[in-house]
Design a protein around this motif. Structure first.
Motif, PDB file in Angstrom:
ATOM      1  N   ALA A  32      26.191  33.965  40.171  1.00 10.30           N
ATOM      2  CA  ALA A  32      26.978  34.027  41.404  1.00 10.30           C
ATOM      3  C   ALA A  32      27.657  32.688  41.680  1.00 10.30           C
ATOM      4  O   ALA A  32      28.798  32.637  42.141  1.00 10.30           O
ATOM      5  N   ARG A  33      26.949  31.594  41.385  1.00  8.51           N
ATOM      6  CA  ARG A  33      27.497  30.265  41.649  1.00  8.51           C
ATOM      7  C   ARG A  33      28.711  29.968  40.777  1.00  8.51           C
ATOM      8  O   ARG A  33      29.660  29.313  41.214  1.00  8.51           O
ATOM      9  N   SER A  34      28.699  30.442  39.524  1.00  6.95           N
ATOM     10  CA  SER A  34      29.755  30.071  38.584  1.00  6.95           C
ATOM     11  C   SER A  34      30.884  31.096  38.494  1.00  6.95           C
ATOM     12  O   SER A  34      31.943  30.788  37.951  1.00  6.95           O
ATOM     13  N   ALA A  35      30.689  32.316  39.016  1.00  8.37           N
ATOM     14  CA  ALA A  35      31.725  33.354  38.920  1.00  8.37           C
ATOM     15  C   ALA A  35      32.851  33.101  39.917  1.00  8.37           C
ATOM     16  O   ALA A  35      32.620  32.617  41.030  1.00  8.37           O
ATOM     17  N   VAL A  36      34.066  33.451  39.506  1.00  9.10           N
ATOM     18  CA  VAL A  36      35.215  33.262  40.392  1.00  9.10           C
ATOM     19  C   VAL A  36      35.472  34.490  41.257  1.00  9.10           C
ATOM     20  O   VAL A  36      36.158  34.401  42.281  1.00  9.10           O
ATOM     21  N   ASP A  37      34.968  35.658  40.843  1.00 10.59           N
ATOM     22  CA  ASP A  37      35.126  36.868  41.643  1.00 10.59           C
ATOM     23  C   ASP A  37      33.991  37.839  41.313  1.00 10.59           C
ATOM     24  O   ASP A  37      33.168  37.590  40.420  1.00 10.59           O
ATOM     25  N   VAL A  38      33.943  38.963  42.034  1.00  9.10           N
ATOM     26  CA  VAL A  38      32.854  39.924  41.872  1.00  9.10           C
ATOM     27  C   VAL A  38      32.866  40.544  40.484  1.00  9.10           C
ATOM     28  O   VAL A  38      31.805  40.768  39.875  1.00  9.10           O
ATOM     29  N   ARG A  39      34.037  40.827  39.945  1.00  7.42           N
ATOM     30  CA  ARG A  39      34.124  41.440  38.618  1.00  7.42           C
ATOM     31  C   ARG A  39      33.533  40.526  37.551  1.00  7.42           C
ATOM     32  O   ARG A  39      32.767  40.979  36.698  1.00  7.42           O
ATOM     33  N   GLU A  40      33.887  39.252  37.597  1.00  2.00           N
ATOM     34  CA  GLU A  40      33.340  38.310  36.621  1.00  2.00           C
ATOM     35  C   GLU A  40      31.830  38.184  36.790  1.00  2.00           C
ATOM     36  O   GLU A  40      31.094  38.108  35.800  1.00  2.00           O
ATOM     37  N   PHE A  41      31.375  38.151  38.032  1.00  2.00           N
ATOM     38  CA  PHE A  41      29.938  38.084  38.300  1.00  2.00           C
ATOM     39  C   PHE A  41      29.219  39.276  37.673  1.00  2.00           C
ATOM     40  O   PHE A  41      28.197  39.125  36.999  1.00  2.00           O
TER      41      PHE A  41
END
Length: 210
Positions: A32-41
């Protein structure tokens, strides 16, 4: 099966679940900390959980033999091997890895391999990853070096992603390890120095949740 065997399996299962939940907690937090959006997460977390699932299969409940470091490393890199296999090199003595350390080291190798396949040596036709291990300090510590070569020119990252955070925070705290990441132009170098007793430990050490 006698009652003592059942108690042993129950105890192993208890510690395995405790460790697994701690690992999952760290994966969710760092993803969650490193993702830029929900899809990437979502995508990154599912891949990491898949790697974790393969590791759990490899260290099945009641398994009598510890995992071998070379097999653990090779398993995470298998999908990236060239037909000749020369792009993945493993050097060092046989190293026993207990179930308590297997899932954390497997995830560390998974993150290094994923990053390399995207940006580093494994993204290049002639690229190579060399993993060298050795016992040091009167054989009481294990040194592991991941070194990339013959890939694209490396530049230090502008921000720290999941893999960097996982290795610097989770691996370091779990093993009380010395950890370093270097970015010379020739290729990424990751060095870890881990207490041998913690590497070989069975079902007692839980990864530190972030």
């Amino acid at each position: 099966m006698c009652s003592s065997d059942l108690e042993a399996i129950a105890g192993e299962l208890h510690h395995r679940i405790k460790n697994l939940l701690a690992v999952v907690s760290a994966l969710v937090s760092l993803s969650a900390r490193s993702a830029v959006d929900v899809r990437e997460f979502k995508e990154s977390l599912l891949k990491r959980l898949g790697s974790l699932g393969r590791t759990q299969t490899a260290i099945g409940i009641g398994k009598q033999e510890a995992t071998n470091l070379h097999e653990l490393f090779g398993g995470e890199l298998e999908q990236y091997r060239s037909r000749e296999g020369g792009n993945v090199v493993i050097i060092g003595p046989p190293v026993k890895v207990g179930s308590a350390a297997t899932q954390t080291l497997a995830l560390a190798f998974h993150e290094l391999a994923t990053n390399s396949a995207k940006y580093g040596a494994l993204s290049h036709l002639d690229g190579r990853v060399t993993m060298t291990s050795a016992f040091i300090r009167n054989d009481e510590h294990l040194s592991i070096e991941w070194r990339e070569s013959d890939g694209p020119v490396v530049k230090p990252p502008t921000r720290e992603g999941f893999g960097t955070n996982f290795i610097k925070e989770v691996v370091k705290r779990t093993f009380q390890a010395d950890v370093s990441l270097e970015y010379p132009p020739e290729g990424l170098i990751c060095r870890m120095t881990l207490p041998r007793s913690k590497v070989e430990q069975e079902n007692r050490a839980a990864v530190v949740a972030i």
